[in-house]
Design an enzyme around this catalytic site. Structure first.
Site, PDB file in Angstrom:
ATOM      1  N   SER A   8     -51.133 -43.716  45.447  1.00  0.00           N
ATOM      2  CA  SER A   8     -50.120 -44.290  45.641  1.00  0.00           C
ATOM      3  C   SER A   8     -50.677 -45.635  45.254  1.00  0.00           C
ATOM      4  CB  SER A   8     -50.373 -44.843  47.364  1.00  0.00           C
ATOM      5  OG  SER A   8     -49.126 -46.045  47.646  1.00  0.00           O
ATOM      6  N   HIS A  31     -47.063 -42.415  42.902  1.00  0.00           N
ATOM      7  CA  HIS A  31     -46.025 -42.815  44.035  1.00  0.00           C
ATOM      8  C   HIS A  31     -46.228 -43.608  44.503  1.00  0.00           C
ATOM      9  CE1 HIS A  31     -45.233 -42.003  48.392  1.00  0.00           C
ATOM     10  NE2 HIS A  31     -45.645 -42.155  48.775  1.00  0.00           N
ATOM     11  N   ASP A  33     -44.429 -46.500  46.116  1.00  0.00           N
ATOM     12  CA  ASP A  33     -43.866 -47.301  47.103  1.00  0.00           C
ATOM     13  C   ASP A  33     -42.957 -48.919  47.195  1.00  0.00           C
ATOM     14  OD1 ASP A  33     -45.080 -45.477  49.251  1.00  0.00           O
ATOM     15  OD2 ASP A  33     -46.664 -46.071  49.193  1.00  0.00           O
ATOM     16  N   MET A  35     -40.160 -51.381  49.239  1.00  0.00           N
ATOM     17  CA  MET A  35     -40.223 -52.400  49.983  1.00  0.00           C
ATOM     18  C   MET A  35     -39.364 -53.326  49.754  1.00  0.00           C
ATOM     19  SD  MET A  35     -43.705 -51.597  52.491  1.00  0.00           S
ATOM     20  CE  MET A  35     -44.834 -50.121  51.510  1.00  0.00           C
ATOM     21  N   HIS A  64     -40.678 -43.653  46.854  1.00  0.00           N
ATOM     22  CA  HIS A  64     -40.698 -43.915  48.201  1.00  0.00           C
ATOM     23  C   HIS A  64     -39.916 -44.848  48.237  1.00  0.00           C
ATOM     24  CE1 HIS A  64     -42.519 -43.891  53.103  1.00  0.00           C
ATOM     25  NE2 HIS A  64     -41.018 -43.227  52.043  1.00  0.00           N
ATOM     26  N   MET A  66     -38.307 -47.372  51.032  1.00  0.00           N
ATOM     27  CA  MET A  66     -38.789 -47.845  52.196  1.00  0.00           C
ATOM     28  C   MET A  66     -37.250 -49.276  52.716  1.00  0.00           C
ATOM     29  SD  MET A  66     -42.224 -47.423  53.015  1.00  0.00           S
ATOM     30  CE  MET A  66     -42.973 -47.373  51.511  1.00  0.00           C
ATOM     31  N   MET A 135     -44.028 -38.944  57.388  1.00  0.00           N
ATOM     32  CA  MET A 135     -45.030 -40.077  57.468  1.00  0.00           C
ATOM     33  C   MET A 135     -46.236 -40.289  58.476  1.00  0.00           C
ATOM     34  SD  MET A 135     -43.868 -42.390  54.988  1.00  0.00           S
ATOM     35  CE  MET A 135     -44.757 -44.013  55.594  1.00  0.00           C
ATOM     36  N   GLY A 142     -50.008 -50.023  53.026  1.00  0.00           N
ATOM     37  CA  GLY A 142     -50.739 -49.422  53.516  1.00  0.00           C
ATOM     38  C   GLY A 142     -51.902 -49.532  53.775  1.00  0.00           C
ATOM     39  N   GLY A 143     -53.300 -48.518  53.862  1.00  0.00           N
ATOM     40  CA  GLY A 143     -54.900 -48.875  54.638  1.00  0.00           C
ATOM     41  C   GLY A 143     -54.176 -48.856  56.206  1.00  0.00           C
ATOM     42  N   ASP A 173     -48.055 -38.222  53.969  1.00  0.00           N
ATOM     43  CA  ASP A 173     -47.634 -40.013  53.370  1.00  0.00           C
ATOM     44  C   ASP A 173     -48.331 -41.395  54.346  1.00  0.00           C
ATOM     45  OD1 ASP A 173     -48.649 -42.594  52.458  1.00  0.00           O
ATOM     46  OD2 ASP A 173     -46.450 -43.245  51.994  1.00  0.00           O
ATOM     47  N   GLY A 174     -50.015 -41.728  54.368  1.00  0.00           N
ATOM     48  CA  GLY A 174     -50.413 -42.681  56.030  1.00  0.00           C
ATOM     49  C   GLY A 174     -51.489 -42.152  56.173  1.00  0.00           C
ATOM     50  N   GLY A 175     -52.270 -42.523  55.608  1.00  0.00           N
ATOM     51  CA  GLY A 175     -54.243 -42.377  55.877  1.00  0.00           C
ATOM     52  C   GLY A 175     -54.456 -41.139  55.571  1.00  0.00           C
ATOM     53  N   SER A 196     -55.875 -45.746  49.764  1.00  0.00           N
ATOM     54  CA  SER A 196     -57.376 -46.748  49.402  1.00  0.00           C
ATOM     55  C   SER A 196     -57.689 -44.884  49.446  1.00  0.00           C
ATOM     56  CB  SER A 196     -56.692 -46.762  50.456  1.00  0.00           C
ATOM     57  OG  SER A 196     -56.882 -46.349  51.577  1.00  0.00           O
TER      58      SER A 196
END
Length: 228
Positions: A8, A31, A33, A35, A64, A66, A135, A142-143, A173-175, A196
């Protein structure tokens, strides 16, 4: 099932995006993002930056969105150079029509679901899609820490894909990190967004390779993959 890693760019240094894109050229996707500060409480980047990234890297772009009103805005991201475009089903007015329009323009069409959105009401949409994004954090920043309560939803989504005999990719996606990617792979994911965990590493390319290895090893013994 082939494992795909999609770093990302949200976690990259925005002052050096071209260099950061090239730092992960061993990845399958980049990726991006998008937003809009309406659908999610954050504002990132849009079509002009996607156009610039498409010129700066040979890695295909996985956008992606959002954003509100993806029915109106999503096709422009294909025109800007995205090879895969993900819209949120919570924001789309006509998801089937939008997915077909994205495919007609030459991109892969993907549908994303926020953590509280169940997959079951959208089972009939699966044949219209190339990928589903689950998600594993609340979208917007992020993070964030991985939500392990999403693992059953990943499993249910994989079961629905298998039920219909579809070749639909399942992205998370996420963590996603070295500590969580194996759980996601075991549950049924085969495409992994990592922010990250890649760009926070001293060697982003090596981080991509390490994540790929962990996911491949787990999928090799996962029940859902063995049954495929």
């Amino acid at each position: 099932m082939a494992v795909q890693i999609s770093p990302s760019i949200l976690s990259a240094d925005f002052s050096r995006l071209a260099e950061e894109a090239r730092a992960v050229e061993g990845a399958d996707w980049l990726h991006v993002d998008v937003m809009d500060n309406h659908f999610v409480p954050n504002l990132t980047l849009g079509v002009p930056v996607v156009e610039s990234l498409a010129r700066a890297t040979g890695t295909p772009l996985d956008c992606h969105l959002m954003i509100e009103d993806p029915d109106r805005w999503a096709p422009a991201y294909v025109e800007a150079g995205a090879s895969s475009v993900t819209f949120h089903v919570e924001a789309a007015a006509a998801p089937v029509r939008l997915a077909r329009e994205l495919r007609a323009k030459g991109a892969r069409a993907s549908m994303a679901l926020k953590p509280a959105t169940p997959i079951e009401p959208y089972e009939d949409l699966l044949p219209e899609l190339d990928m589903v994004l689950i998600m594993t954090v609340e979208p917007g920043f992020g993070g964030q820490a991985f939500l392990d309560i999403m693992l059953p939803k990943i499993r249910r989504t994989r079961e629905l894909i298998a039920k219909h005999g579809l070749e639909v990719w399942l992205q998370v996606d996420g963590g996603v990190s070295a500590a969580t990617i194996e759980q996601c792979a075991e549950a049924g994911a085969d495409v992994f967004v990592a922010g990250s965990a890649v760009y926070g590493a001293n060697d982003p390319a090596a981080a991509v390779a390490a994540l790929r290895t962990r996911a491949e090893e787990r999928i090799a013994t996962a029940a859902w993959a063995c049954d495929h």
